[in-house]
Write a protein that holds these residues in place. Structure first.
Motif, PDB file in Angstrom:
ATOM      1  N   LEU A 106       0.833  -1.201   0.000  1.00 10.91           N
ATOM      2  CA  LEU A 106       0.000   0.000   0.000  1.00 10.91           C
ATOM      3  C   LEU A 106       0.869   1.253   0.000  1.00 10.91           C
ATOM      4  O   LEU A 106       1.834   1.356   0.771  1.00 10.91           O
ATOM      5  CB  LEU A 106      -0.913   0.006   1.223  1.00 10.91           C
ATOM      6  CG  LEU A 106      -2.034  -1.022   1.255  1.00 10.91           C
ATOM      7  CD1 LEU A 106      -2.750  -0.972   2.602  1.00 10.91           C
ATOM      8  CD2 LEU A 106      -3.036  -0.773   0.121  1.00 10.91           C
ATOM      9  N   ALA A 108       0.019   3.978   1.158  1.00 11.59           N
ATOM     10  CA  ALA A 108      -0.174   4.622   2.458  1.00 11.59           C
ATOM     11  C   ALA A 108       0.869   4.213   3.482  1.00 11.59           C
ATOM     12  O   ALA A 108       1.197   4.987   4.384  1.00 11.59           O
ATOM     13  CB  ALA A 108      -1.569   4.300   2.996  1.00 11.59           C
ATOM     14  N   ASP A 109       1.412   2.989   3.350  1.00 10.33           N
ATOM     15  CA  ASP A 109       2.431   2.542   4.304  1.00 10.33           C
ATOM     16  C   ASP A 109       3.767   3.251   4.083  1.00 10.33           C
ATOM     17  O   ASP A 109       4.617   3.266   4.983  1.00 10.33           O
ATOM     18  CB  ASP A 109       2.619   1.028   4.187  1.00 10.33           C
ATOM     19  CG  ASP A 109       1.397   0.254   4.671  1.00 10.33           C
ATOM     20  OD1 ASP A 109       0.601   0.833   5.432  1.00 10.33           O
ATOM     21  OD2 ASP A 109       1.250  -0.919   4.275  1.00 10.33           O
ATOM     22  N   TRP A 111       3.843   6.433   2.204  1.00 13.73           N
ATOM     23  CA  TRP A 111       3.517   7.851   2.064  1.00 13.73           C
ATOM     24  C   TRP A 111       2.168   8.082   2.757  1.00 13.73           C
ATOM     25  O   TRP A 111       1.131   8.174   2.115  1.00 13.73           O
ATOM     26  CB  TRP A 111       3.462   8.184   0.580  1.00 13.73           C
ATOM     27  CG  TRP A 111       3.206   9.593   0.203  1.00 13.73           C
ATOM     28  CD1 TRP A 111       3.145  10.689   0.996  1.00 13.73           C
ATOM     29  CD2 TRP A 111       2.971  10.055  -1.144  1.00 13.73           C
ATOM     30  NE1 TRP A 111       2.879  11.810   0.265  1.00 13.73           N
ATOM     31  CE2 TRP A 111       2.781  11.455  -1.060  1.00 13.73           C
ATOM     32  CE3 TRP A 111       2.906   9.434  -2.392  1.00 13.73           C
ATOM     33  CZ2 TRP A 111       2.518  12.232  -2.200  1.00 13.73           C
ATOM     34  CZ3 TRP A 111       2.653  10.204  -3.513  1.00 13.73           C
ATOM     35  CH2 TRP A 111       2.467  11.588  -3.414  1.00 13.73           C
ATOM     36  N   PRO A 112       2.135   8.169   4.069  1.00  9.86           N
ATOM     37  CA  PRO A 112       0.868   8.261   4.802  1.00  9.86           C
ATOM     38  C   PRO A 112      -0.008   9.435   4.377  1.00  9.86           C
ATOM     39  O   PRO A 112      -1.241   9.321   4.381  1.00  9.86           O
ATOM     40  CB  PRO A 112       1.318   8.405   6.264  1.00  9.86           C
ATOM     41  CG  PRO A 112       2.659   7.755   6.307  1.00  9.86           C
ATOM     42  CD  PRO A 112       3.294   8.074   4.989  1.00  9.86           C
ATOM     43  N   PHE A 114      -0.713  10.471   1.587  1.00 11.47           N
ATOM     44  CA  PHE A 114      -1.476  10.169   0.373  1.00 11.47           C
ATOM     45  C   PHE A 114      -2.811   9.495   0.695  1.00 11.47           C
ATOM     46  O   PHE A 114      -3.743   9.534  -0.116  1.00 11.47           O
ATOM     47  CB  PHE A 114      -0.637   9.272  -0.545  1.00 11.47           C
ATOM     48  CG  PHE A 114      -1.244   9.009  -1.896  1.00 11.47           C
ATOM     49  CD1 PHE A 114      -1.107   9.932  -2.916  1.00 11.47           C
ATOM     50  CD2 PHE A 114      -1.938   7.834  -2.147  1.00 11.47           C
ATOM     51  CE1 PHE A 114      -1.659   9.696  -4.170  1.00 11.47           C
ATOM     52  CE2 PHE A 114      -2.497   7.581  -3.395  1.00 11.47           C
ATOM     53  CZ  PHE A 114      -2.355   8.519  -4.411  1.00 11.47           C
ATOM     54  N   ALA A 115      -2.919   8.880   1.866  1.00 17.42           N
ATOM     55  CA  ALA A 115      -4.068   8.037   2.198  1.00 17.42           C
ATOM     56  C   ALA A 115      -5.266   8.848   2.679  1.00 17.42           C
ATOM     57  O   ALA A 115      -5.852   8.575   3.729  1.00 17.42           O
ATOM     58  CB  ALA A 115      -3.665   7.008   3.242  1.00 17.42           C
ATOM     59  N   LYS A 119      -8.179   7.471  -1.239  1.00 12.90           N
ATOM     60  CA  LYS A 119      -7.018   6.907  -1.926  1.00 12.90           C
ATOM     61  C   LYS A 119      -6.288   5.844  -1.109  1.00 12.90           C
ATOM     62  O   LYS A 119      -5.259   5.323  -1.542  1.00 12.90           O
ATOM     63  CB  LYS A 119      -6.022   8.021  -2.294  1.00 12.90           C
ATOM     64  CG  LYS A 119      -6.643   9.174  -3.096  1.00 12.90           C
ATOM     65  CD  LYS A 119      -5.594  10.083  -3.712  1.00 12.90           C
ATOM     66  CE  LYS A 119      -4.658  10.743  -2.714  1.00 12.90           C
ATOM     67  NZ  LYS A 119      -5.354  11.690  -1.804  1.00 12.90           N
ATOM     68  N   ALA A 120      -6.770   5.496   0.067  1.00 11.47           N
ATOM     69  CA  ALA A 120      -6.023   4.635   0.991  1.00 11.47           C
ATOM     70  C   ALA A 120      -5.741   3.248   0.436  1.00 11.47           C
ATOM     71  O   ALA A 120      -4.759   2.613   0.833  1.00 11.47           O
ATOM     72  CB  ALA A 120      -6.780   4.519   2.317  1.00 11.47           C
ATOM     73  N   THR A 122      -4.813   2.445  -2.553  1.00 18.25           N
ATOM     74  CA  THR A 122      -3.904   2.495  -3.702  1.00 18.25           C
ATOM     75  C   THR A 122      -2.640   1.678  -3.428  1.00 18.25           C
ATOM     76  O   THR A 122      -2.030   1.808  -2.365  1.00 18.25           O
ATOM     77  CB  THR A 122      -3.501   3.948  -4.017  1.00 18.25           C
ATOM     78  OG1 THR A 122      -4.680   4.732  -4.190  1.00 18.25           O
ATOM     79  CG2 THR A 122      -2.661   4.022  -5.277  1.00 18.25           C
ATOM     80  N   SER A 132      -4.028   4.268 -10.392  1.00 18.88           N
ATOM     81  CA  SER A 132      -4.101   5.127  -9.206  1.00 18.88           C
ATOM     82  C   SER A 132      -5.185   6.171  -9.456  1.00 18.88           C
ATOM     83  O   SER A 132      -5.453   6.538 -10.602  1.00 18.88           O
ATOM     84  CB  SER A 132      -2.740   5.803  -9.002  1.00 18.88           C
ATOM     85  OG  SER A 132      -2.869   7.023  -8.307  1.00 18.88           O
ATOM     86  N   ALA A 157      -0.925  14.614  -2.870  1.00 17.88           N
ATOM     87  CA  ALA A 157      -1.327  13.869  -1.674  1.00 17.88           C
ATOM     88  C   ALA A 157      -2.723  14.264  -1.211  1.00 17.88           C
ATOM     89  O   ALA A 157      -3.496  13.410  -0.750  1.00 17.88           O
ATOM     90  CB  ALA A 157      -0.314  14.105  -0.554  1.00 17.88           C
TER      91      ALA A 157
END
Length: 410
Positions: A106, A108-109, A111-112, A114-115, A119-120, A122, A132, A157
């Motif tokens: 993910l 999000a893991d 680039w937090p 971005f979530a 979009k979480a 992605t 995306s 983001a």
């Protein structure tokens, strides 16, 4: 190998080398100048450790009242627009090969920020293959925004999803620079342009830059806008781009913060979707190792993924035509029957087109890396007749049969 020097009169010269068996490529290159409106260009083919075609010619910079035209030299470079995406994708694959990230991880893991905005879910693979949910930005990009890394990362983001991640394909014409680009920066701990220089371009000896040093600016051939008379404004893409304010095609063409892609500030910035600077030799050299199973750049298993289509649609949300993508690379695309734009390469080939018609690709089945760059842009959004004619001449010289199936085949 035959050394080439041909005088085109006011159009300059064609120079370089061309093996006799690839004389058809020279013929096509010459015809581009004589009848195709080419101004300055380069074409290169690498097969194994050799370059049986390495040609350049024409005019790099128009003359003025005070100065004669500048010829296109062997080391002339120019902006290759979206061909840069192939280089950006290669950086991310290089990090994946090292086990620093996975395709199914993910975003999000890593680039937090971005979530947000739907979009979480992605994944890294979605970033690579244009599924995306951030194909562009809805609100206007600030003047000069494309050259401001932090500004664009924050904008991407924060952008709400255009669709549920992975459920739609839409070409990330500009935002690829900060979706894929920021993943590389976060994982590698350095800017993508520097990572590309240190890990890819440097070891391969490529004259290919994402963020051009000032000392090289004098070698740049400025881009010449396409002739409006050649543009198919009746296409679905251009109809939406010119008539539907706020549509994705409209945002693609109009929401760029007023960036001038011939300007020094854009050349110097890191815009890994659109501002790579190289020539045909640089593009062919980038893809040649991938045509040989990775050849020390990527693992063979990773290269095998690159030519495998992972996202395809009859109606790309941005380009409004059929498109086929691997993980960061275009596959052969045939839109001739519908009047759209195409890229006709081998079925196992993969690469990327740049706006105006530049192209680079690898064909593992043929064992070749290919590149073509030019300064007079053609119409449309993929390859045009000048570039496709060169590609066709290569496959014909190799004895391949036909592209009538939608891709060149043996």
């Amino acid at each position: 190998m035959t050394v080439i020097y041909e005088d085109l009169g006011p159009q300059g010269q064609i120079m370089g080398v061309c093996a006799p068996e690839f004389s058809g490529v020279l013929d096509a290159f010459r015809a581009n100048f004589l009848t195709g409106g080419e101004v300055g260009a380069s074409v290169c083919l690498v097969r194994g450790d050799d370059a049986p075609v390495d040609l350049w010619g024409g005019i790099a910079q128009a003359g003025t009242a005070d100065a004669a035209p500048v010829p296109w030299h062997h080391d002339t470079i120019g902006i290759v627009y979206s061909c840069t995406k192939g280089a950006a994708a290669l950086c991310l694959h290089h990090l994946i090969d090292q086990g620093k990230i996975g395709y199914d991880d993910l975003v999000a893991d890593i680039w937090p920020a971005f979530a947000v905005g739907g979009k979480a879910a992605t994944t890294v693979a979605m970033m690579l293959c244009h599924t995306s949910p951030v194909p562009h930005l809805r609100e206007p990009i600030a003047a000069g925004g494309l050259t401001d890394w932090d500004y664009m990362v924050d904008r991407v983001a924060a952008e709400p999803a255009f669709w549920q991640p992975g459920t739609r394909q839409g070409y990330h014409a500009l935002t690829y620079a900060w979706t894929v680009g920021n993943l590389v920066r976060l994982i590698a701990g350095q800017p993508l342009g520097r990572y590309f220089a240190d890990e890819i371009a440097g070891p391969l000896g490529l004259d290919f830059h994402i963020g051009l040093p000032a000392a090289l600016e004098s070698r740049v051939a400025p881009m010449i806008a396409p002739d409006r008379a050649e543009v198919n404004f009746a296409s679905r893409f251009f109809q939406a781009a010119t008539r539907e304010s706020g549509s994705l095609p409209n945002l693609f063409l109009t929401n760029q913060g007023g960036a001038d892609f011939n300007a020094r500030d854009v050349h110097a910035a890191e815009i890994a979707s659109a501002n790579g600077m190289t020539n045909a030799r640089g593009l062919a050299g980038l893809y040649a190792p991938l045509a040989r199973g990775g050849a020390g750049v990527l693992r063979a298993d990773t290269v095998a993924r690159l030519g495998r289509v992972c996202a395809a649609t009859l109606d790309d949300a941005v380009l409004m035509q059929s498109m086929r993508f691997g993980l960061g690379f275009m596959a052969s695309i045939d839109n001739r029957a519908s009047g759209g734009d195409s890229l006709l390469i081998g079925e196992s080939a993969f690469g990327h087109v740049g706006m105006g018609g530049s192209v680079g690709f690898a064909d593992p089945a043929a064992g070749i890396g290919f590149g073509y760059t030019m300064n007079r842009m053609g119409p449309g959004i993929l390859l045009n007749a000048r570039g496709q004619g060169l590609v066709d001449a290569v496959y014909q010289a190799l004895g391949w049969s036909s592209p009538d199936s939608g891709a060149w085949r043996v």
